[in-house]
Structure formats: structure tokens, C-alpha cells
Design a protein around this motif. Structure first.
Motif, mmCIF file in Angstrom:
data_model
loop_
_atom_site.group_PDB
_atom_site.id
_atom_site.type_symbol
_atom_site.label_atom_id
_atom_site.label_comp_id
_atom_site.label_asym_id
_atom_site.label_seq_id
_atom_site.Cartn_x
_atom_site.Cartn_y
_atom_site.Cartn_z
ATOM 1 N N ILE A 94 3.544 4.395 -12.314
ATOM 2 C CA ILE A 94 2.616 3.391 -11.765
ATOM 3 C C ILE A 94 1.653 4.046 -10.787
ATOM 4 O O ILE A 94 0.445 3.761 -10.791
ATOM 5 N N LEU A 95 2.181 4.953 -9.944
ATOM 6 C CA LEU A 95 1.337 5.633 -8.960
ATOM 7 C C LEU A 95 0.286 6.499 -9.642
ATOM 8 O O LEU A 95 -0.897 6.501 -9.242
ATOM 9 N N ALA A 96 0.671 7.234 -10.695
ATOM 10 C CA ALA A 96 -0.289 8.088 -11.407
ATOM 11 C C ALA A 96 -1.333 7.258 -12.136
ATOM 12 O O ALA A 96 -2.504 7.663 -12.243
ATOM 13 N N ARG A 97 -0.956 6.106 -12.629
ATOM 14 C CA ARG A 97 -1.876 5.259 -13.387
ATOM 15 C C ARG A 97 -2.864 4.539 -12.487
ATOM 16 O O ARG A 97 -4.074 4.485 -12.768
ATOM 17 N N ASP A 98 -2.393 3.961 -11.366
ATOM 18 C CA ASP A 98 -3.236 3.110 -10.522
ATOM 19 C C ASP A 98 -3.717 3.796 -9.257
ATOM 20 O O ASP A 98 -4.631 3.295 -8.594
ATOM 21 N N GLY A 99 -3.090 4.913 -8.890
ATOM 22 C CA GLY A 99 -3.507 5.617 -7.681
ATOM 23 C C GLY A 99 -2.872 5.094 -6.409
ATOM 24 O O GLY A 99 -3.095 5.659 -5.332
ATOM 25 N N PHE A 100 -2.126 4.036 -6.484
ATOM 26 C CA PHE A 100 -1.408 3.516 -5.308
ATOM 27 C C PHE A 100 -0.184 2.749 -5.801
ATOM 28 O O PHE A 100 -0.024 2.477 -6.993
ATOM 29 N N LEU A 101 0.678 2.376 -4.855
ATOM 30 C CA LEU A 101 1.944 1.736 -5.192
ATOM 31 C C LEU A 101 2.174 0.569 -4.244
ATOM 32 O O LEU A 101 1.940 0.677 -3.032
ATOM 33 N N SER A 102 2.627 -0.565 -4.789
ATOM 34 C CA SER A 102 2.883 -1.745 -3.952
ATOM 35 C C SER A 102 3.978 -2.593 -4.587
ATOM 36 O O SER A 102 4.351 -2.384 -5.754
ATOM 37 N N ILE A 103 4.462 -3.553 -3.815
ATOM 38 C CA ILE A 103 5.473 -4.473 -4.328
ATOM 39 C C ILE A 103 4.920 -5.259 -5.510
ATOM 40 O O ILE A 103 5.606 -5.482 -6.510
ATOM 41 N N LYS A 104 3.661 -5.703 -5.417
ATOM 42 C CA LYS A 104 3.065 -6.499 -6.484
ATOM 43 C C LYS A 104 3.016 -5.716 -7.797
ATOM 44 O O LYS A 104 3.295 -6.270 -8.868
ATOM 45 N N GLN A 105 2.680 -4.425 -7.718
ATOM 46 C CA GLN A 105 2.615 -3.627 -8.944
ATOM 47 C C GLN A 105 3.986 -3.509 -9.605
ATOM 48 O O GLN A 105 4.110 -3.591 -10.823
ATOM 49 N N ILE A 106 5.002 -3.300 -8.790
ATOM 50 C CA ILE A 106 6.356 -3.191 -9.344
ATOM 51 C C ILE A 106 6.780 -4.505 -9.967
ATOM 52 O O ILE A 106 7.374 -4.541 -11.051
#
Length: 493
Positions: free
Chosen positions: A310-322
Motif C-alpha cells: 500500500i505504501l509503495a502504491r500510494d506513497g503514504f499509509l493510513s488507517i483508512k487505506q488499510i
């Protein structure tokens, strides 16, 4: 009184109490009513809690408490609980009179024996009634009849007579009025049926529970109560067999206000094809298979691999993304890593948002664990036997205790300590007031649960006489309580 079937009970008791007061030269100055509340415990019985608080405050304007009969305190499964509330009154110099009993509550051996017997009988009555009600519900389910509760989204309750003839749909809040009538489930409005089928299709198609809820809210489709959908409501629909026509009861049970027990499938009451379903069985079981797969937690390496992807795809990580990631359950990440801050450090992501606020919360959680362990050690050293169940400490299998950590905050320029949630329903609750940084406790407020009130507790630098009398700089008072408990346990064998 417990139900509207006993609607005259408060009136009858008031008349009897008024007559007793007049006959004995008394004047009723205040009345306490707990209508429609279970007498199995003190939780939810605001009037009884208010009575005890008034008595203990020392400012009660009355000298006698008139109670209709011994069971009016409550049908507590531990008969000593009713005796305890009476003891609090007599300890404060307030006499308790039972107006409908044939004996005088004068403290004589005969009165003590009769009260103990009647308290035990009241508890046994509740236990036997619970068993009879459960047996009736079990048989009714196996016959295909709905056992209480709401119909749920997409279904409606149909009233039928003893011969099975349909009498009409019961609206929200309506109940059957004839004992021989029964209730079954039937398909609800077409628009609700379509939404239920849509939920199953979208879930089987790969969408998460949260994504389905978001889409329904975006389409302005309210739930059965006219509110927004949440993922928990979506899950409850997906696991309920009523949508394929099966009638199931007793998947979990909570008898006599005890802890909820999740029963094995062999103990469930069920009748398959009891009524018309609204979801094809094949679709239902496909959803069940996916739910079962999601309950199988992935390994730590698999979870970290997903987070890095997810981090490599979007460039950031958050609860919503997970949460939005297909096939990923956020609660598994929360339980495995404790917090997003910990996950960020492992995958090497520096969050744009300042997460320093997480540290005090984690520290408070750690303090609660430490305090609970410390209380257990204190009680063990006193000679009592302890058994821990989560955050609850059972002492000599006779009483319970729990701890609450209170974080300091500012209110109108003054510090205060407010519990984030309602205290647990234990006999004793220890409130630890922390310094503003949450580093160390300032003092401890040790209170009986009935003195905490029904909601959250709020403390200040200076509190009322009741709270100040229960405030200590150490927990030596728990050692004293435990020593008395241990002596009582030995004396009782």
C-alpha cells in the motif's frame, strides 16, 4: 417491577406503604421507584443507587426506609447483596421496615433467619423462571416461531394465531396481546429486500464491509432505524441465517445478568426452512465462506507485506487505506501491532501527522495493566485468593475489584480527571488520578461501584466529603479489605 404486565405493582406497593406509615405514625417524605428494571443486579436501577447515595451522604431527611417486602431490594443471585444494601442503611442510623412481611425487622435471630430465607427464595425464583423461559424459547424456535427481538432489515414480524392463520404485520414496538398467538418472519418491503441482496452480492464480489456501508450511505439508503450504515451492521446481516429462512436461537446466552456465553452450534435451537428466505442459499454460503477466511488471521510477515505494498502504491499509509484494502481487516493490524505508530516504524514510514498524542494513551494503558497486577499482588500477600478475568480481579470468589486510570485535563483553568468510559461493574473500583503527563499517579479513589453512579466519573482537586473520605495516597486500604476477606473465607470454610 419488571414489565408493563405488572403496571399496577408500583401503585399497589405505594398504597400498602402509605397505609403502614399512617398506622405507625410516620410520614412519607420521599419515594424511590425503579419501574421496568431488572432486579437481578443494581445496574440500571438509578432509584436504588440514589437511595443508597442519599443514605450514605448523611443528609437524608428521613429516619426509616419502608420497603414492600424482602424481595423488593432485588432478586440478586448473591443473597448477601440485598443484605449489604440494608446494612448500609442501618449503619447510617436509618431503620428498614418491610411492610408486607409478617415479621418485625428488629434484628432478632428469627428476623435474620427469615430474611435470609426469603432472599434465597427470591434468587431461586429468578433462576427457576429463567430456566423455564429459556426452555419455552428453545421449543418455540424448533417449532419455527420467532423468539423476541427486532425483525431486522429486510424482514418483518407476522402475527399468527394458534391455527397458523396470519393476523397482520406487527409494527416497530408492538407486541402480541394473546398468549396463544405466535410470531414468524416474512419478507419486508421490496426496497429493503433488494438492499439485503445487494449487500450479499457486493460482499461476495470482493468489497469489504466498510466499503459496502460507505456505498449505501452515499446512495442515501438509511438502515432500519433511519440512520447511517456502519460495517458492524453489514456483518450482522451477512451472518444471519434468517435471510435464507432458517430460524436460529441461543447462539449466545446471557442468563441472570451474567457474562455472555457463546454457545457451540450443537447447543443452538434451530429449524431450517422455517419461513420464506430472501437471499439464495448459494449466495449466503459463499458470503459465509469469505467471512470464515477473514477470521483466519494472516502472519505478521503477510501483514507487513500488505502494508508495504500500500505504501509503495500510494506513497503514504493510513488507517483508512488499510480499511479500504480488499481482503484486509484493520482490527487484525490493531491487535497485532498495537498502534499505527508502531506499524509505521516497522515499515519505515514517517507519518506527516504528529502522532505524539498516542504515547500518553499507550502509557495510560500500560499503567492500567501495572496497577491491576499490583492490586493482585497486594491482595495475594494478604492471604486472600485472587483470580483475574481480563481487567476484573475476583477475590475469594466473593467480591470483585477493577482499576481505572484517569488522565488529567484542564477545565475552566482547573485540573480535572474524567473517566473515558463507564467504570466496570465490579464491587470495588480503584480510580488512579494521574499527573498531566500521565507519568505517575497522584492518589487513588477507592469506591464501591454503587457510589460511582450510572455514568462516567469526574474528579477535581477538591471533591465532596464522600469522595474525599475514599481518597488515599497509597493502596494500603486494599490490603486491609483483603485481610478481612481472607478471615471471612476461613471462617466460612
Amino acid at each position: 417491577m419488571s414489565t408493563d404486565l405488572q403496571i399496577c405493582s408500583p401503585v399497589n406497593q405505594s398504597i400498602a406503604i402509605a397505609a403502614y406509615a399512617q398506622e405507625h405514625g410516620m410520614r412519607v417524605v420521599r419515594s424511590y421507584f425503579d419501574q421496568g428494571r431488572s432486579g437481578l443486579d443494581i445496574g440500571g436501577r438509578d432509584a436504588l443507587q440514589r437511595l443508597i447515595t442519599d443514605v450514605q451522604s448523611g443528609y437524608a431527611e428521613f429516619k426509616v426506609v419502608l420497603v414492600y417486602d424482602v424481595s423488593s431490594w432485588g432478586r440478586f443471585q448473591n443473597s448477601d447483596e440485598a443484605a449489604y444494601y440494608e446494612f448500609l442503611c442501618t449503619q447510617a442510623g436509618i431503620k428498614v421496615c418491610y411492610v408486607a412481611e409478617l415479621f418485625d425487622n428488629d434484628g432478632s435471630p428469627l428476623a435474620m433467619i427469615l430474611k435470609g430465607l426469603k432472599r434465597t427464595m427470591a434468587a431461586e425464583f429468578s433462576r427457576e423462571l429463567s430456566e423455564k423461559v429459556y426452555a419455552g424459547q428453545y421449543r418455540g424456535t424448533c417449532l419455527g416461531f420467532r423468539q423476541g427481538g427486532y425483525s431486522g432489515y429486510g424482514m418483518r414480524r407476522m402475527l399468527i394465531d394458534a391455527e397458523g392463520a396470519r393476523k397482520g404485520i406487527l409494527q416497530f414496538g408492538q407486541r402480541k396481546s394473546i398468549y396463544t398467538d405466535r410470531i414468524i418472519l416474512v419478507p419486508g418491503p421490496a426496497n429493503e429486500v433488494a438492499v439485503v441482496r445487494r449487500i450479499f452480492r457486493e460482499y461476495v464480489g470482493g468489497r469489504s464491509l466498510r466499503q459496502i456501508a460507505i456505498r449505501l450511505n452515499a446512495d442515501e439508503i438509511p438502515n432500519l432505524l433511519g440512520r447511517r450504515w456502519v460495517y458492524g451492521a453489514i456483518r450482522r446481516i451477512l451472518v444471519n441465517e434468517k435471510y435464507i429462512g432458517n430460524n436460529v436461537f441461543s447462539r449466545c446466552s446471557k442468563k441472570l445478568k451474567q457474562r455472555t456465553v457463546y454457545n457451540p452450534p450443537s447447543a443452538w435451537a434451530r429449524k431450517d426452512s422455517a419461513f420464506e428466505g430472501i437471499v439464495p442459499p448459494g449466495l449466503f454460503y459463499k458470503a459465509a465462506e469469505r467471512l470464515a477466511r477473514q477470521r483466519e488471521e494472516p502472519t505478521t510477515s503477510e501483514m507487513l507485506e500488505t502494508a508495504r505494498r500500500i505504501l509503495a502504491r500510494d506513497g503514504f499509509l493510513s488507517i483508512k487505506q488499510i480499511r479500504d484494502e480488499p481482503g484486509v481487516v484493520y482490527s487484525q493490524y490493531r491487535n497485532r501491532f498495537g498502534s499505527m505508530r508502531e506499524l509505521y516504524e516497522i515499515v519505515g514510514y514517517k507519518a506527516q501527522r504528529n502522532l505524539d498524542f498516542v504515547v500518553p494513551r499507550l502509557r495510560l494503558k500500560g499503567w492500567r495493566e501495572s496497577l491491576t497486577t499490583f492490586i493482585t499482588e497486594i491482595i495475594d500477600e494478604s492471604g486472600s485468593r485472587t483470580r483475574r478475568d481480563g481487567w476484573v480481579i475476583h477475590v475469594d470468589d466473593a467480591w470483585t475489584i477493577s482499576a481505572v486510570i484517569l488522565q488529567a485535563s484542564q477545565y475552566k483553568g482547573r485540573p480535572r480527571w474524567v473517566s473515558r468510559r463507564t467504570p466496570m461493574n465490579t464491587d470495588i473500583v480503584v480510580f488512579a488520578r494521574m499527573t498531566p503527563d500521565g507519568a505517575v499517579p497522584i492518589d487513588y479513589v477507592v469506591l464501591p461501584r454503587i457510589a460511582c453512579g450510572p455514568g462516567r466519573i469526574s474528579l477535581r482537586n477538591e471533591n465532596g466529603p464522600l469522595l474525599e473520605a475514599h481518597t488515599f495516597t497509597s493502596l494500603h486500604v486494599l490490603r486491609d479489605l483483603a485481610i478481612v476477606s481472607a478471615m471471612s473465607a476461613v471462617a466460612c470454610g
